[in-house]
Design a protein around this motif. Structure first.
Motif, short mmCIF file in Angstrom:
data_model
loop_
_atom_site.label_atom_id
_atom_site.label_comp_id
_atom_site.label_asym_id
_atom_site.label_seq_id
_atom_site.Cartn_x
_atom_site.Cartn_y
_atom_site.Cartn_z
N ALA A 1 12.37 3.18 -6.32
CA ALA A 1 12.09 4.30 -5.42
C ALA A 1 11.07 5.26 -6.01
O ALA A 1 10.32 5.92 -5.27
CB ALA A 1 13.39 5.04 -5.09
N ALA A 2 11.00 5.34 -7.33
CA ALA A 2 10.04 6.25 -7.97
C ALA A 2 8.60 5.85 -7.68
O ALA A 2 7.69 6.68 -7.83
CB ALA A 2 10.28 6.27 -9.48
N SER A 3 8.38 4.61 -7.28
CA SER A 3 7.02 4.13 -7.00
C SER A 3 6.61 4.33 -5.54
O SER A 3 5.45 4.14 -5.20
CB SER A 3 6.90 2.64 -7.34
N TRP A 4 7.56 4.67 -4.67
CA TRP A 4 7.24 4.81 -3.25
C TRP A 4 6.33 6.00 -3.01
O TRP A 4 6.47 7.04 -3.66
CB TRP A 4 8.52 5.00 -2.43
N ASN A 5 5.41 5.85 -2.07
CA ASN A 5 4.50 6.95 -1.71
C ASN A 5 5.19 7.86 -0.70
O ASN A 5 5.16 7.62 0.50
CB ASN A 5 3.20 6.39 -1.12
N LEU A 6 5.81 8.91 -1.20
CA LEU A 6 6.57 9.81 -0.33
C LEU A 6 5.69 10.64 0.58
O LEU A 6 6.17 11.24 1.54
CB LEU A 6 7.46 10.74 -1.18
N TYR A 7 4.39 10.71 0.29
CA TYR A 7 3.48 11.43 1.17
C TYR A 7 3.04 10.57 2.35
O TYR A 7 2.39 11.07 3.27
CB TYR A 7 2.25 11.92 0.39
N ASP A 8 3.38 9.29 2.33
CA ASP A 8 3.13 8.42 3.47
C ASP A 8 4.18 8.74 4.52
O ASP A 8 5.38 8.65 4.27
CB ASP A 8 3.24 6.95 3.04
N THR A 9 3.73 9.13 5.72
CA THR A 9 4.70 9.59 6.72
C THR A 9 5.63 8.49 7.20
O THR A 9 6.75 8.77 7.61
CB THR A 9 3.98 10.23 7.94
N ALA B 1 0.83 -1.21 0.00
CA ALA B 1 0.00 0.00 0.00
C ALA B 1 0.86 1.26 0.00
O ALA B 1 0.42 2.32 -0.47
CB ALA B 1 -0.93 0.00 1.21
N LYS B 2 2.08 1.16 0.51
CA LYS B 2 3.00 2.30 0.55
C LYS B 2 3.85 2.38 -0.72
O LYS B 2 4.68 3.28 -0.85
CB LYS B 2 3.89 2.20 1.80
N GLY B 3 3.66 1.42 -1.62
CA GLY B 3 4.38 1.45 -2.89
C GLY B 3 5.78 0.87 -2.85
O GLY B 3 6.50 0.93 -3.85
N LEU B 4 6.19 0.30 -1.71
CA LEU B 4 7.56 -0.21 -1.60
C LEU B 4 7.72 -1.57 -2.27
O LEU B 4 8.82 -1.90 -2.73
CB LEU B 4 7.99 -0.30 -0.13
N ILE B 5 6.66 -2.36 -2.26
CA ILE B 5 6.74 -3.68 -2.88
C ILE B 5 5.46 -3.94 -3.66
O ILE B 5 4.47 -3.21 -3.52
CB ILE B 5 6.93 -4.81 -1.83
N SER B 6 5.48 -4.97 -4.45
CA SER B 6 4.27 -5.45 -5.11
C SER B 6 4.22 -6.96 -4.93
O SER B 6 5.26 -7.61 -4.83
CB SER B 6 4.23 -5.07 -6.59
N SER B 7 3.04 -7.50 -4.86
CA SER B 7 2.87 -8.94 -4.67
C SER B 7 1.73 -9.41 -5.56
O SER B 7 0.58 -9.01 -5.36
CB SER B 7 2.58 -9.26 -3.20
N ARG B 8 2.08 -10.22 -6.55
CA ARG B 8 1.07 -10.70 -7.49
C ARG B 8 1.24 -12.20 -7.70
O ARG B 8 2.33 -12.73 -7.52
CB ARG B 8 1.20 -9.99 -8.84
N PRO B 9 0.15 -12.89 -8.09
CA PRO B 9 0.25 -14.32 -8.38
C PRO B 9 1.32 -14.60 -9.44
O PRO B 9 1.45 -13.85 -10.41
CB PRO B 9 -1.15 -14.67 -8.91
N ARG B 10 2.10 -15.63 -9.21
CA ARG B 10 3.17 -16.09 -10.11
C ARG B 10 4.35 -15.11 -10.20
O ARG B 10 5.33 -15.39 -10.87
CB ARG B 10 2.63 -16.40 -11.52
N GLN B 11 4.22 -13.96 -9.56
CA GLN B 11 5.33 -13.01 -9.55
C GLN B 11 6.07 -13.09 -8.22
O GLN B 11 7.28 -12.90 -8.16
CB GLN B 11 4.81 -11.59 -9.76
N GLY B 12 5.32 -13.38 -7.14
CA GLY B 12 5.90 -13.33 -5.81
C GLY B 12 5.99 -11.90 -5.31
O GLY B 12 5.33 -11.00 -5.82
N ILE B 13 6.85 -11.70 -4.32
CA ILE B 13 7.02 -10.36 -3.74
C ILE B 13 8.19 -9.68 -4.45
O ILE B 13 9.30 -10.22 -4.49
CB ILE B 13 7.31 -10.45 -2.23
N ARG B 14 7.93 -8.49 -4.98
CA ARG B 14 8.97 -7.76 -5.70
C ARG B 14 9.16 -6.38 -5.08
O ARG B 14 8.17 -5.68 -4.79
CB ARG B 14 8.58 -7.61 -7.17
N VAL B 15 10.39 -5.99 -4.87
CA VAL B 15 10.69 -4.64 -4.37
C VAL B 15 10.56 -3.66 -5.52
O VAL B 15 11.09 -3.91 -6.61
CB VAL B 15 12.11 -4.57 -3.76
#
Length: 239
Positions: free
Chosen positions: A75-83, A58-72
């Motif tokens: 930095a451009a995808s991170w939600n910088l407005y998240d404190t 939810a903070k944009g640091l990782i993504s987790s999808r079927p057959r992809q697993g957990i991917r980091v």
């Protein structure tokens, strides 16, 4: 109770993994450990790990999808407005470039907030700016006290007095990064008393209902901090 315990464990893991990702321990090349490995590392259930993964996604640091697993994620995808994300970045040793970008954001928001406060601010909201200014002055006169908290309160009070709900909802973001920015730039500005009086000039313009003067003075405050950062960036280039 079990659900609450899982949530607390998940928040702890989210915090630790988030800091590790931002610090570069885990990145797009290395990826994250598997769910099973994370369970072993932290000694908690898969349910708690999955909650942590959802929070980080939810903070944009990782993504987790079927057959992809957990991917980091990059930095451009991170939600910088998240404190949380911003805190992790600042705790990992903020670069001068990050501080400069933050000041650029402030320059886009706070002068306009000051102008709106002067034009439309309610008397009771402007009184809160006065209270924070008085706290700054008191801290400046008191040995071993810093302006930190009262300085943050001053800027937050102006966001509130602007009457713009979007500006006010940026208060946590502004406070988080401003806390680091103040520690970095205030010492270069001279005495605490002079810093307090620079803020007093902004307050006086707001109280006098002079929007353009309030805008100009707030811009000057932020631009002075920017000059400090620019000098340090230039010194690093020349070193």
């Amino acid at each position: 109770m079990a659900r609450l315990e899982n949530l607390n464990l998940s928040q702890r893991v989210t915090n630790e993994l988030g800091k590790a990702i931002v610090a570069g321990k885990y990145n797009m090349e290395t990826g994250l450990p598997t769910e099973a490995q994370l369970c072993d590392m932290y000694g908690i259930s898969r349910t708690a790990i999955r909650e942590a993964v959802k929070m980080l996604a939810a903070k944009g640091l990782i993504s987790s999808r079927p057959r992809q697993g957990i991917r980091v994620e990059a930095a451009a995808s991170w939600n910088l407005y998240d404190t949380n994300v911003l805190n992790w970045m600042l705790q990992s040793g903020p670069s001068l470039q990050v501080l400069k970008e933050f000041l650029q954001v402030r320059l886009a928001i706070e002068p306009q907030a000051a102008a709106l406060a002067a034009q439309y601010g309610k008397d009771e909201d402007i009184a809160k700016i006065a209270e924070s200014l008085e706290s700054m002055r008191k801290a400046a006169r008191t040995p071993n006290q810093t302006l930190h908290e009262s300085d943050l309160a001053f800027h937050t009070s102006i966001l509130l007095a602007s009457g713009n709900r979007f500006f006010f909802h940026l208060r946590d973001f502004i406070n988080t990064a401003l806390g680091v920015s103040i520690q970095h730039t205030t010492p270069a500005k001279g005495s605490d008393s002079s810093v307090a009086e620079e803020h007093a000039a902004v307050y006086d313009a707001i109280l006098a209902r002079q929007p353009e003067l309030a805008r100009s003075l707030m811009s000057r405050l932020i631009e002075e901090a920017m000059q400090v950062i620019d000098r340090e960036l230039q010194a690093k280039l020349e070193a």
